[in-house]
Design a protein around this motif. Sequence first.
Motif, PDB file in Angstrom:
ATOM      1  N   VAL A  87       0.698  -1.145   0.065  1.00 42.51           N
ATOM      2  CA  VAL A  87       0.135   0.066  -0.066  1.00 42.51           C
ATOM      3  C   VAL A  87       0.766   1.330   0.104  1.00 42.51           C
ATOM      4  N   ASP A  88       1.972   1.169   0.749  1.00 40.95           N
ATOM      5  CA  ASP A  88       2.716   2.621   1.131  1.00 40.95           C
ATOM      6  C   ASP A  88       3.432   2.860  -0.384  1.00 40.95           C
ATOM      7  N   ARG A  89       3.981   1.801  -1.176  1.00 44.24           N
ATOM      8  CA  ARG A  89       4.438   1.891  -2.386  1.00 44.24           C
ATOM      9  C   ARG A  89       3.494   2.648  -3.420  1.00 44.24           C
ATOM     10  N   VAL A 209       5.453   2.924  14.112  1.00 40.50           N
ATOM     11  CA  VAL A 209       4.000   2.677  14.267  1.00 40.50           C
ATOM     12  C   VAL A 209       3.245   3.964  13.842  1.00 40.50           C
ATOM     13  N   TYR A 210       2.389   3.414  12.452  1.00 41.47           N
ATOM     14  CA  TYR A 210       1.583   4.519  12.096  1.00 41.47           C
ATOM     15  C   TYR A 210       0.436   5.186  12.851  1.00 41.47           C
ATOM     16  N   GLY A 211       0.566   6.423  13.020  1.00 40.09           N
ATOM     17  CA  GLY A 211      -0.695   7.206  13.785  1.00 40.09           C
ATOM     18  C   GLY A 211      -0.655   6.654  15.213  1.00 40.09           C
ATOM     19  N   THR A 212      -1.823   6.144  15.536  1.00 40.33           N
ATOM     20  CA  THR A 212      -1.760   5.757  17.005  1.00 40.33           C
ATOM     21  C   THR A 212      -1.668   4.365  17.035  1.00 40.33           C
ATOM     22  N   ASP A 275       0.725   9.285  10.179  1.00 36.38           N
ATOM     23  CA  ASP A 275      -0.283   8.164   9.650  1.00 36.38           C
ATOM     24  C   ASP A 275       0.032   8.167   8.331  1.00 36.38           C
ATOM     25  N   ARG A 276      -0.070   6.932   7.879  1.00 35.73           N
ATOM     26  CA  ARG A 276      -0.390   6.356   6.263  1.00 35.73           C
ATOM     27  C   ARG A 276      -1.496   7.494   5.713  1.00 35.73           C
ATOM     28  N   PRO A 277      -1.449   8.113   4.598  1.00 37.72           N
ATOM     29  CA  PRO A 277      -2.455   8.707   4.002  1.00 37.72           C
ATOM     30  C   PRO A 277      -3.722   7.865   3.702  1.00 37.72           C
TER      31      PRO A 277
END
Length: 340
Positions: A87-89, A209-212, A275-277
């Motif tokens: 997903v990040d890519r 760790v993304y976000g919370t 966080d990841r968009p």
Amino acid sequence: MKLLVTGGAGFIGSNFIFYELEQHPEDTVVCVDLLTYAGNLETLEPAFQNERFSFHKADIADRQAMDELFEAECPDVVVNFAAESHVDRSVTDPGIFLQTNILGTQVLMDACRKYNVQRFHQVSTDEVYGDLPLDRPDLFFTETTPLHTSSPYSASKASADLLVQAYHRTFGLPMTISRCSNNYGPYQFPEKLIPLMISRALANQSLPVYGTGENVRDWLHVYDHCAAIDLIIRHGKEGEIYNIGGHNERTNLEVVKTILRQLDRSETLIHYVTDRPGHDRRYAIDPAKITEQLGWKPKYNFDTGMKETIQWYLDHKPWWENIISGAYQEYYEKMYAGRE
Ligand code: NAD
Ligand code: TYD
């Protein structure tokens, strides 16, 4: 039966090849893989010992190469794992996701029609359903949940699913689709949550760790995913979609803390980053259809599966260290620059 497995040098495809060679001694397996950054031929080492296995390096989106391959191999069944999968890519570079995941699938299906393949199986994902709210644990994805994607990755997988269904309706292509939740187990590329956190924790590096960390994923051992696909290609009904998941929901923070506990590392390594968009909140599969119609049941529970998986990464350090020492390092710097 002769199976053509695409993307077999990746995480799930390689596990599936091992599963098929072991469970079906009467079958032969041909693997086609482009060996992108995620494809590792070393992983397939044990399969190369088997005379019922052969490998071709090619792009599933290359029409001529696929025609030549299908003509030479005449597969009975095609199982399509080949994809850009991270997903990040897809947030950084969506184009290749459309090229491989959508157009590649179309090229494969055209070859299946031309060479009369008996079954085309598309390996899809629960991410095509979008996400569920965190405060509604009663909600699950079923096969009739509307497609509602969040990332270029999931949009490309959903597009491919629609195309596969269209080829069935319009051309009568004999197909099935499976939509699985997050997999874990041996040979997962160390850009995905679990192997990334294991490798970094072992090196006493921070764990991003993304976000919370409250997002929830529904984890399934790769072996159980392979067993489900095996059932679908042999006993599944043509034209059908099957969800695959084992009711193992965990927050990302729970997963990371499990890893730290087993590796005897401190939780102070946890580092919350931007966080990841478009980050999906919760995935949760209802596997009632495949359970009731095909008798599938997962063998692993998350606690024992994770224990074994963490041990596997401890026992196979050279496998992932080779990956990390190569191009992946540059990728990591690029992906996390400005995030920490
Ligand atoms: P992966 O990234 O580990 O492996 C993908 C493989 O496909 C690699 O070997 C790569 O070299 C190959 N590939 C990429 N582009 C290609 C092309 N154009 N032609 C030929 N080969 C190509 O992925 P994975 O995690 O093993 O996922 C396999 C499939 O399962 C994907 O379709 C993915 O969408 C789906 N899926 C994955 C998960 C998961 O948790 N990993 C969950 C559900 C569904
Ligand atoms: P990932 O393994 O990339 O799978 P997917 O996005 O397909 O579910 O990520 C799993 C979860 O872990 C997801 O909620 C994003 C999160 N995550 C982190 O918090 N940090 C990380 O470095 C990575 C790679 C993922």
